[in-house]
Design an enzyme around this catalytic site. Structure first.
Site, mmCIF file in Angstrom:
data_model
loop_
_atom_site.group_PDB
_atom_site.id
_atom_site.type_symbol
_atom_site.label_atom_id
_atom_site.label_comp_id
_atom_site.label_asym_id
_atom_site.label_seq_id
_atom_site.Cartn_x
_atom_site.Cartn_y
_atom_site.Cartn_z
ATOM 1 N N TYR A 143 0.764 -1.146 0.008
ATOM 2 C CA TYR A 143 0.074 -0.088 -0.111
ATOM 3 C C TYR A 143 0.714 1.299 -0.122
ATOM 4 C CZ TYR A 143 -4.736 -1.952 0.754
ATOM 5 O OH TYR A 143 -6.059 -2.375 0.835
ATOM 6 N N LYS A 193 2.961 -15.193 1.789
ATOM 7 C CA LYS A 193 3.218 -15.869 0.401
ATOM 8 C C LYS A 193 4.779 -16.464 0.199
ATOM 9 C CE LYS A 193 1.457 -17.566 -3.462
ATOM 10 N NZ LYS A 193 0.510 -18.546 -3.547
ATOM 11 N N ASP A 225 -3.126 -18.330 -0.274
ATOM 12 C CA ASP A 225 -4.439 -18.750 -0.913
ATOM 13 C C ASP A 225 -5.046 -19.766 -0.116
ATOM 14 O OD1 ASP A 225 -1.952 -20.133 -1.162
ATOM 15 O OD2 ASP A 225 -1.991 -20.753 -3.102
ATOM 16 N N ASP A 249 -6.556 -6.893 3.810
ATOM 17 C CA ASP A 249 -7.617 -6.200 3.282
ATOM 18 C C ASP A 249 -8.486 -7.300 3.086
ATOM 19 O OD1 ASP A 249 -9.085 -4.107 2.215
ATOM 20 O OD2 ASP A 249 -8.066 -4.432 0.395
ATOM 21 N N ASP A 253 -12.193 -9.063 4.753
ATOM 22 C CA ASP A 253 -13.715 -8.996 4.002
ATOM 23 C C ASP A 253 -14.157 -10.554 3.954
ATOM 24 O OD1 ASP A 253 -13.549 -6.384 3.419
ATOM 25 O OD2 ASP A 253 -14.085 -6.389 1.276
HETATM 26 C C1 IPM Z 1 -10.416 -1.222 4.255
HETATM 27 C C2 IPM Z 1 -10.908 -0.504 2.897
HETATM 28 C C3 IPM Z 1 -9.487 0.478 2.630
HETATM 29 C C4 IPM Z 1 -8.347 -0.397 2.422
HETATM 30 C C5 IPM Z 1 -9.582 1.411 1.387
HETATM 31 C C6 IPM Z 1 -10.864 2.203 1.656
HETATM 32 C C7 IPM Z 1 -8.484 2.284 1.273
HETATM 33 O O1 IPM Z 1 -10.873 -1.435 1.872
HETATM 34 O O2 IPM Z 1 -10.234 -0.399 5.154
HETATM 35 O O3 IPM Z 1 -10.294 -2.384 4.451
HETATM 36 O O4 IPM Z 1 -7.928 -1.024 1.366
HETATM 37 O O5 IPM Z 1 -7.640 -0.588 3.540
HETATM 38 MG MG MG Z 2 -10.909 -3.269 2.765
#
Ligand code: IPM
Ligand code: MG
Length: 369
Positions: A143, A193, A225, A249, A253
């Site tokens: 990032y 990885k 993975d 990240d 999710d």
């Molecule tokens: C998160 C989001 C952020 C990230 C974005 C909005 C920059 O997806 O906080 O998970 O990638 O960190």
């Molecule tokens: Mg995110």
């Protein structure tokens, strides 16, 4: 470290502007009950900040954030700003805040509230009792690595980013994860990885070298993975997971969805000096923004984390978490957590009504204690 109890509120964009005020109401209510005097101010970030000041992270916002005890953030971004160059997008505001406050440790708990087992995309028995903590490195990795950009090479455009971690960055996030594992179920899985990327070979080496300092924690390693696959195959095998910025990240999710909805997941981003930023894991949800449909529970649960990690008020955090559990138990649902449709005994409600239900349950919990 900080004497003040200044809380900076940054709603951001989209549903951020709906869920944050609801969570602030809960925060004020609980602070009063626990005799905490908090001082609130607000500021601009993301697309809203771009529209008003031209920058996704105005100087004033960063200055205020640097002097605050904690920051509560909604979400940033949206279709209005999608065509801007990467470095001018709303997301840069959030990334700038994370790095400006040195918030290197991102805690993303994925906890299944029992009444939501049916809303999970997995079978209820796979997720019942799920309690995972993802510890994501937040100020380094791909990032932030340099060089980065898009440039002309041999007459065509090439995009490039740099995935880099220094030993001290790996060590400090790993120590946070080991310590959290010590307070939980004593298992830590480091995700990398290392079969392909040197940067994560180093990651694995450094994490392994620290294990002897935490003899009560069982350390394991997993390729990313496989970790993604295991999260949807048998998520309860995990206790604490530690990983870099981008893998964290993605995996957070995935973990969020196991709990029924992205709308349930809170997060805390912490610095070594005790500063903290609290935000829901979800984004701005432009498709439902402005319609009082968004689930405010992830932000309300982020407020609980703020009480726990920044305000030294774990009892306040407990009350909020219990109230959320009860509201779900009573059958109140926003659209994202209805699973396969509203069932008997469930009521579909909006953002503000959900906030009111949480306040009602806090009131009742307080009366019974
Ligand atoms: C998160 C989001 C952020 C990230 C974005 C909005 C920059 O997806 O906080 O998970 O990638 O960190
Ligand atoms: Mg995110």
């Amino acid at each position: 470290m900080f004497d003040n109890k200044d809380i900076l509120v940054l709603s951001g964009d989209g549903i951020g502007t709906e869920v944050v005020p609801v969570a602030v109401e809960v925060m004020k209510d609980v602070a009063k009950r626990f005799g905490l005097t908090l001082c609130f101010s607000d500021g601009l970030i993301g697309g809203a900040a771009i529209d008003q000041t031209g920058s996704p992270l105005p100087e004033e916002t960063l200055t205020k954030a640097l002097s605050a005890r904690a920051v509560l953030l909604g979400a940033v971004g949206g279709p209005d700003w999608d065509d801007l160059p990467t470095l001018q997008r709303p997301e840069r505001g959030l990334l700038g805040l994370r790095s400006g406050l040195s918030l290197f440790a991102n805690l993303r708990p994925a906890l299944l509230f029992a009444p939501l087992a049916a809303a999970s995309s997995l079978k209820p028995e796979l997720v019942a009792g799920l309690d995972i903590l993802i510890v994501r490195e937040l100020t380094g990795g791909i990032y932030f690595g340099e060089p980065r950009g898009i440039e002309l090479r041999n007459n065509e455009r090439c995009g490039f980013n740099t995935y880099v971690y220094a030993e001290h960055e790996i060590e400090r996030i790993a120590r946070v994860a080991f310590e959290l594992a010590q307070k939980r179920n004593h298992r830590l899985c480091s995700v990398d990885k290392a079969n392909v990327l040197e940067v994560t070979q180093l990651w694995r080496e450094v994490v392994t070298s620290l294990a002897s300092d935490y003899p009560d924690v069982a350390l394991s390693h997993m390729y990313v993975d496989n970790a993604g696959m295991q999260l949807v195959r048998e998520p309860k095998q995990f206790d604490v997971m530690v990983t870099g910025n981008m893998f964290g990240d993605i995996l957070s999710d995935v973990a969020a969805m196991l709990t029924g909805s992205l709308g349930m997941l809170p997060s805390a981003s912490l610095a070594a000096d005790g500063r903290g930023l609290y935000e829901p894991v979800h984004g701005t949800a432009p498709d439902i923004a402005g319609q009082d449909k968004a689930n405010p529970l992830a932000t309300i649960l982020s407020v609980a984390m703020m009480f726990r990690y920044s305000l030294d008020a774990p009892a306040a955090a407990d009350v909020i978490e219990q109230a959320v559990d009860r509201v779900l138990e009573l059958g109140f649902r926003t659209g994202d957590i209805i699973g396969r449709g509203i069932q008997a005994g469930q009521t579909l409600i909006g953002t503000r009504a959900m906030g009111e239900q949480v306040l009602t349950q806090i009131e009742q919990l307080e009366q019974t204690t």
